[in-house]
Design a protein around this motif. Sequence first.
Motif, PDB file in Angstrom:
ATOM      1  N   GLN A 238       0.820  -1.206   0.000  1.00 34.84           N
ATOM      2  CA  GLN A 238       0.000   0.000   0.000  1.00 34.84           C
ATOM      3  C   GLN A 238       0.859   1.263   0.000  1.00 34.84           C
ATOM      4  O   GLN A 238       0.564   2.229  -0.705  1.00 34.84           O
ATOM      5  CB  GLN A 238      -0.950  -0.010   1.199  1.00 34.84           C
ATOM      6  N   TYR A 239       1.946   1.222   0.760  1.00 32.65           N
ATOM      7  CA  TYR A 239       2.818   2.394   0.807  1.00 32.65           C
ATOM      8  C   TYR A 239       3.533   2.591  -0.532  1.00 32.65           C
ATOM      9  O   TYR A 239       3.600   3.706  -1.060  1.00 32.65           O
ATOM     10  CB  TYR A 239       3.852   2.249   1.933  1.00 32.65           C
ATOM     11  N   VAL A 240       4.065   1.504  -1.076  1.00 35.39           N
ATOM     12  CA  VAL A 240       4.814   1.589  -2.327  1.00 35.39           C
ATOM     13  C   VAL A 240       3.931   2.100  -3.472  1.00 35.39           C
ATOM     14  O   VAL A 240       4.341   2.964  -4.253  1.00 35.39           O
ATOM     15  CB  VAL A 240       5.420   0.213  -2.684  1.00 35.39           C
TER      16      VAL A 240
ATOM     17  N   VAL B  12       9.640   6.189  -3.472  1.00 32.26           N
ATOM     18  CA  VAL B  12      10.287   4.933  -3.091  1.00 32.26           C
ATOM     19  C   VAL B  12      11.489   4.614  -3.974  1.00 32.26           C
ATOM     20  O   VAL B  12      12.498   4.086  -3.494  1.00 32.26           O
ATOM     21  CB  VAL B  12       9.271   3.767  -3.126  1.00 32.26           C
ATOM     22  N   ILE B  13      11.423   4.948  -5.259  1.00 30.69           N
ATOM     23  CA  ILE B  13      12.527   4.594  -6.182  1.00 30.69           C
ATOM     24  C   ILE B  13      13.840   5.297  -5.816  1.00 30.69           C
ATOM     25  O   ILE B  13      14.902   4.907  -6.307  1.00 30.69           O
ATOM     26  CB  ILE B  13      12.154   4.885  -7.653  1.00 30.69           C
TER      27      ILE B  13
ATOM     28  N   PHE C 210      16.371  -5.316  -2.889  1.00 28.80           N
ATOM     29  CA  PHE C 210      15.672  -4.036  -2.936  1.00 28.80           C
ATOM     30  C   PHE C 210      16.071  -3.212  -4.157  1.00 28.80           C
ATOM     31  O   PHE C 210      15.249  -2.497  -4.724  1.00 28.80           O
ATOM     32  CB  PHE C 210      15.950  -3.257  -1.645  1.00 28.80           C
ATOM     33  N   SER C 211      17.315  -3.330  -4.580  1.00 26.94           N
ATOM     34  CA  SER C 211      17.768  -2.570  -5.756  1.00 26.94           C
ATOM     35  C   SER C 211      17.022  -3.002  -7.013  1.00 26.94           C
ATOM     36  O   SER C 211      16.582  -2.170  -7.823  1.00 26.94           O
ATOM     37  CB  SER C 211      19.281  -2.751  -5.953  1.00 26.94           C
ATOM     38  N   GLU C 212      16.884  -4.319  -7.193  1.00 28.11           N
ATOM     39  CA  GLU C 212      16.136  -4.815  -8.357  1.00 28.11           C
ATOM     40  C   GLU C 212      14.668  -4.398  -8.275  1.00 28.11           C
ATOM     41  O   GLU C 212      14.053  -4.044  -9.285  1.00 28.11           O
ATOM     42  CB  GLU C 212      16.240  -6.335  -8.455  1.00 28.11           C
ATOM     43  N   PHE C 213      14.126  -4.428  -7.052  1.00 32.75           N
ATOM     44  CA  PHE C 213      12.731  -4.012  -6.877  1.00 32.75           C
ATOM     45  C   PHE C 213      12.547  -2.556  -7.308  1.00 32.75           C
ATOM     46  O   PHE C 213      11.591  -2.216  -8.006  1.00 32.75           O
ATOM     47  CB  PHE C 213      12.305  -4.183  -5.421  1.00 32.75           C
TER      48      PHE C 213
ATOM     49  N   LYS D 147      10.632   1.544 -11.089  1.00 35.09           N
ATOM     50  CA  LYS D 147      10.885   2.704 -11.957  1.00 35.09           C
ATOM     51  C   LYS D 147      10.417   2.419 -13.379  1.00 35.09           C
ATOM     52  O   LYS D 147       9.832   3.295 -14.041  1.00 35.09           O
ATOM     53  CB  LYS D 147      12.372   3.042 -11.943  1.00 35.09           C
ATOM     54  N   MET D 148      10.681   1.206 -13.860  1.00 33.65           N
ATOM     55  CA  MET D 148      10.219   0.826 -15.210  1.00 33.65           C
ATOM     56  C   MET D 148       8.698   0.855 -15.276  1.00 33.65           C
ATOM     57  O   MET D 148       8.115   1.297 -16.275  1.00 33.65           O
ATOM     58  CB  MET D 148      10.743  -0.572 -15.567  1.00 33.65           C
ATOM     59  N   HIS D 149       8.051   0.390 -14.218  1.00 35.78           N
ATOM     60  CA  HIS D 149       6.584   0.393 -14.163  1.00 35.78           C
ATOM     61  C   HIS D 149       6.044   1.820 -14.219  1.00 35.78           C
ATOM     62  O   HIS D 149       5.073   2.100 -14.933  1.00 35.78           O
ATOM     63  CB  HIS D 149       6.118  -0.301 -12.891  1.00 35.78           C
TER      64      HIS D 149
END
Length: 243
Positions: A19-21, A28-29, A59-62, A67-69
Amino acid sequence: MVTNEQMESFSDLDYTLYQYVTSHAEKVIYMRIRDLANETHVSPTTILRFCRKVDCDGFSEFKTKLKMHITQEQPLSLTSPEHAFREFIDQTLQIDYERQIKQIASVIAQTEHVIFLGNGSSGILAEYGSRYFSSLKKFSLHIKDPYFPIFGQYMKSSVSIILSVSGESEQTIEQSRRLREEGSTLISITNSKSCRLAKMSDYNLAYYSNMEFVEKANITSQLPVVYLLERLAKETYSSMHTE
């Protein structure tokens, strides 16, 4: 960027993170994992478990995927309706195409009734086409139920007008096949003559609009389809009163 299957494994803390993200993606990015942990009141370990649940090694990959999304959700440069319709007029409505419209209208005029078929936005226009033809004294009906029983002698005296942008929808293809096998004459209106629906039809009108999508939603202009439906209906009406 999170699937329903992945969400099935979420804990209450995972939902708090999710929910936060989704509410603060732009922020977040640029966060460190400890910053996010402080903001959401969870441990860095919980965040790493969350990342693994959504198929990220860390977390880096996330953050990279997030960012791509975000980038994919930026507004696209879309073709204006005026341009789409002008292109249709310039490229399609030539002498041979006009002759084809008149020929199809003559076929429709000689049948007892018209069946309209389509799914999604094409289904909405199929319903409009049915009403428009009926208003011009040509009995028409719209089939919106994919499991509608298609059989009976009345099909042999019908014309089916099938609308589909891609002409490849399995549901539309299956319904069209049943209509053809029951003796209905198939008239398809598609965005291309090379699709399966066009090839299995007795008559096809293709309008060649630039295909456009927003994610999985097909937003290809339907202005040419509205024009063709109204033009066919009026040509049919004229043909019924001249034959």
